[in-house]
Design a protein around this motif. Structure first.
Motif, PDB file in Angstrom:
ATOM      1  N   ASN A 195      -6.033   9.205  -3.429  1.00  0.00           N
ATOM      2  CA  ASN A 195      -6.034   8.283  -4.573  1.00  0.00           C
ATOM      3  C   ASN A 195      -5.777   6.838  -4.165  1.00  0.00           C
ATOM      4  O   ASN A 195      -5.854   5.938  -4.991  1.00  0.00           O
ATOM      5  CB  ASN A 195      -4.924   8.670  -5.565  1.00  0.00           C
ATOM      6  CG  ASN A 195      -5.160  10.032  -6.152  1.00  0.00           C
ATOM      7  OD1 ASN A 195      -6.256  10.324  -6.612  1.00  0.00           O
ATOM      8  ND2 ASN A 195      -4.142  10.870  -6.126  1.00  0.00           N
ATOM      9  N   THR A 196      -5.411   6.626  -2.912  1.00  0.00           N
ATOM     10  CA  THR A 196      -4.999   5.272  -2.532  1.00  0.00           C
ATOM     11  C   THR A 196      -6.206   4.374  -2.268  1.00  0.00           C
ATOM     12  O   THR A 196      -7.292   4.849  -1.936  1.00  0.00           O
ATOM     13  CB  THR A 196      -4.115   5.280  -1.265  1.00  0.00           C
ATOM     14  OG1 THR A 196      -4.905   5.714  -0.158  1.00  0.00           O
ATOM     15  CG2 THR A 196      -2.925   6.221  -1.434  1.00  0.00           C
ATOM     16  N   SER A 197      -5.962   3.080  -2.398  1.00  0.00           N
ATOM     17  CA  SER A 197      -7.048   2.112  -2.230  1.00  0.00           C
ATOM     18  C   SER A 197      -7.564   2.095  -0.793  1.00  0.00           C
ATOM     19  O   SER A 197      -8.760   1.928  -0.550  1.00  0.00           O
ATOM     20  CB  SER A 197      -6.564   0.722  -2.637  1.00  0.00           C
ATOM     21  OG  SER A 197      -5.412   0.384  -1.907  1.00  0.00           O
ATOM     22  N   HIS A 198      -6.663   2.300   0.164  1.00  0.00           N
ATOM     23  CA  HIS A 198      -7.064   2.250   1.564  1.00  0.00           C
ATOM     24  C   HIS A 198      -7.984   3.426   1.915  1.00  0.00           C
ATOM     25  O   HIS A 198      -8.938   3.291   2.682  1.00  0.00           O
ATOM     26  CB  HIS A 198      -5.824   2.281   2.451  1.00  0.00           C
ATOM     27  CG  HIS A 198      -6.001   1.549   3.736  1.00  0.00           C
ATOM     28  ND1 HIS A 198      -5.034   0.766   4.281  1.00  0.00           N
ATOM     29  CD2 HIS A 198      -7.044   1.483   4.582  1.00  0.00           C
ATOM     30  CE1 HIS A 198      -5.466   0.252   5.414  1.00  0.00           C
ATOM     31  NE2 HIS A 198      -6.680   0.670   5.609  1.00  0.00           N
TER      32      HIS A 198
ATOM     33  N   ASN B 277       0.817  -1.213   0.000  1.00  0.00           N
ATOM     34  CA  ASN B 277       0.000   0.000   0.000  1.00  0.00           C
ATOM     35  C   ASN B 277       0.851   1.265   0.000  1.00  0.00           C
ATOM     36  O   ASN B 277       2.035   1.252   0.358  1.00  0.00           O
ATOM     37  CB  ASN B 277      -1.070  -0.013   1.103  1.00  0.00           C
ATOM     38  CG  ASN B 277      -0.537   0.384   2.455  1.00  0.00           C
ATOM     39  OD1 ASN B 277       0.471   1.063   2.586  1.00  0.00           O
ATOM     40  ND2 ASN B 277      -1.226  -0.066   3.489  1.00  0.00           N
TER      41      ASN B 277
END
Lengths: 244, 244
Positions: A200-203, A155
Motif C-alpha cells: 500500500n505504500t507510495s514507494h 515514508n
C-alpha cells in the motif's frame, strides 16, 4: 542508572532537531540502500563506500578499483557498473570486493548525520534487524533512528523498521517521543502482514513499475542478511563490525 | 473526473515539499491554538487574528481594542490579557469581541502557509471536525492537512486529527500519501479510546504539568465547537464561514 534515550526522526529535514553528538545514528533506507549495504557486507564485501553523488562514485571507484553502483528511477546510472538491488550482490560476485554506492535518499542522510556531528553511524534494514538491535542494546550510547524517507517526505517502510527496533528495545530505552510511539504501534499493527501491507505504500507503487517486487519483498524480510554495517569516518566506509 | 488529492504534512519543516497554490490548507494545532480558535469563533468572537509574535499581538490588540492572548510554557505572556485555553472563551466573555492570538506552533505554521502561497487557509481541531470535513468535501480544491507539531517535531495529537479527517473523506479524495495512510490507521486504532491514548503523548506530559488536563480532554472532543474558521488574507483574520 537513568535509561538511555531512543528517538525516531521521520525525515532528513528533522535531523538537526535532535542531539547526535552522544548517540548512535541508525541510517534507515529500507527500499533499498541500507538493505543492499547489509546484503553486500553479509556476502563478504570488504567495505561499502556510501557517496552522495555520481561523480564522486565514479572517481572513488576508479581510485579503489571497486565496484560502482547507483540508480536513478530504477535504472543503473550511466557510467556506473551496477544498480541498487540487493539481488545483484550474491557472495559469488561481491565476496572480497569493495563497493562504492550512491543512492537518492540513504547515502545523502548518512552524509548529513556525519556533518551534524553524529557520535557513531550504523545502517539498518529489516534484513539485519537482529544485528542492529543487539548492537544498540550493548552500546553505551543514546539512539537516533533516522528514516531517509523519499526526497525528504515521510515514508512507511523506514518508519516500520524504526518501529521494529523500538519494539525490540522498548524495555531498554526511555522512549518519550511521539514518532517512536507511532512507529512502534504501526509496526505492531502490521508485523504479521508486512509484505502485504507494504504494497500500500507510495514507494512500492513507485518501484514496482520497474519490476522490483522481488527486491522489495527481500528488503522487508527480517534476518535475510544479518551483519552490522558500522561507518568509519577515517576511511569513509561501512564495514561489517563485531557485536561485542 | 479525476479525484482531488489529499496530503498530510507532519511538520512545518516539510510544508514546502507540497503544492499549496491549488489547495485548501488545514492548519492543525490541537493542543491548543486551533481548538481555542474554533471555541472563540463558535462562541461568537467576530474575528481571531493569529499573529506570530508577542509584540505584534500587543500592537494589534491596542489598535483594534481587542482581547490579546498568548502563552509560553503554560503561562499567560506578560503584557497580554489571556491565555491559550479554550476554557477562557465562553460566549459570556468573547461574544461580539475580537481576539488577537499568538502561540508557539499553530500561528507560526499559518504564517508559513500564507508565505508559501496557500490558495486557501482554514483551521481545524477535533472540536470542529465535522465542519472541517463538510467544508473540504464541498470545496473544489485539493487538501493539505498541515500539522503544527511541537517546535517542528512530529506530534501525535495533530496526526490523529489529520487521520480523522482522512478517515471521513477517504472516498472523496485520492490519498497516495504515506503520511495520510499512517495518520488514518493511527486514528482508526485509537478513535474509541482517544482521551486515554492521548495521555501517552509527549505534549500531554508537557501540558499536564501546568494543570491543563481538562483543557486537553476538551481539545480531543469531536464537535465541541463546530464552526469553520476561514482565513481572509485581506483582513489577516479568521472568521466563522458559512459552509455551502
Amino acid at each position: 542508572m537513568e535509561k538511555r534515550t531512543l528517538h525516531t526522526v521521520l525525515s532528513p529535514r528533522l535531523l538537526d532537531l535532535y542531539t547526535l553528538s552522544d548517540a548512535t545514528i541508525v541510517i534507515i533506507d529500507v527500499f533499498r540502500a541500507t538493505s543492499t549495504i547489509a546484503t553486500a557486507l553479509s556476502h563478504g564485501a570488504t567495505a561499502v563506500f556510501p557517496v552522495a553523488d555520481v561523480e564522486k562514485c565514479k572517481q572513488l571507484g576508479a581510485e579503489l578499483n571497486a565496484i560502482t553502483a547507483g540508480e536513478r528511477n530504477g535504472q543503473v546510472i550511466e557510467g556506473l557498473l551496477h544498480g541498487n538491488s540487493p539481488a545483484e550482490y550474491p557472495s559469488t560476485f561481491i565476496d572480497g570486493k569493495q563497493l562504492v554506492l550512491t543512492t537518492t535518499n540513504g547515502t545523502k542522510l548518512l552524509k548529513m548525520a556525519l556533518d551534524q556531528g553524529a557520535a557513531q553511524i550504523i545502517t539498518g534494514s529489516f534484513v539485519n534487524l537482529g544485528s542492529v538491535c543487539q548492537f544498540l542494546e550493548k552500546s553505551q550510547k543514546n539512539v537516533i533512528l533516522a528514516c531517509s524517507g523519499w526526497k525528504d517526505r515521510f515514508n512507511l517502510e523506514d518508519t516500520l523498521f524504526a518501529g521494529a527496533v523500538a519494539d525490540q528495545l522498548s524495555e531498554k530505552f526511555a522512549m518519550n517521543c511521539d514518532s517512536t510511539l507511532m512507529a512502534k504501534q504501526m509496526y505492531q499493527l502490521h508485523k504479521e502482514d508486512m509484505t502485504n501491507f507494504i504494497r500500500n505504500t507510495s514507494h512500492w507503487h513507485r518501484l514496482k513499475a520497474f519490476g522490483l517486487e522481488k527486491d522489495l519483498e527481500f528488503c522487508v524480510t527480517p534476518g535475510a542478511a544479518e551483519v552490522l554495517p558500522l561507518y568509519n569516518p577515517k576511511t569513509a566506509a561501512l564495514t561489517a563490525a563485531a557485536i561485542s
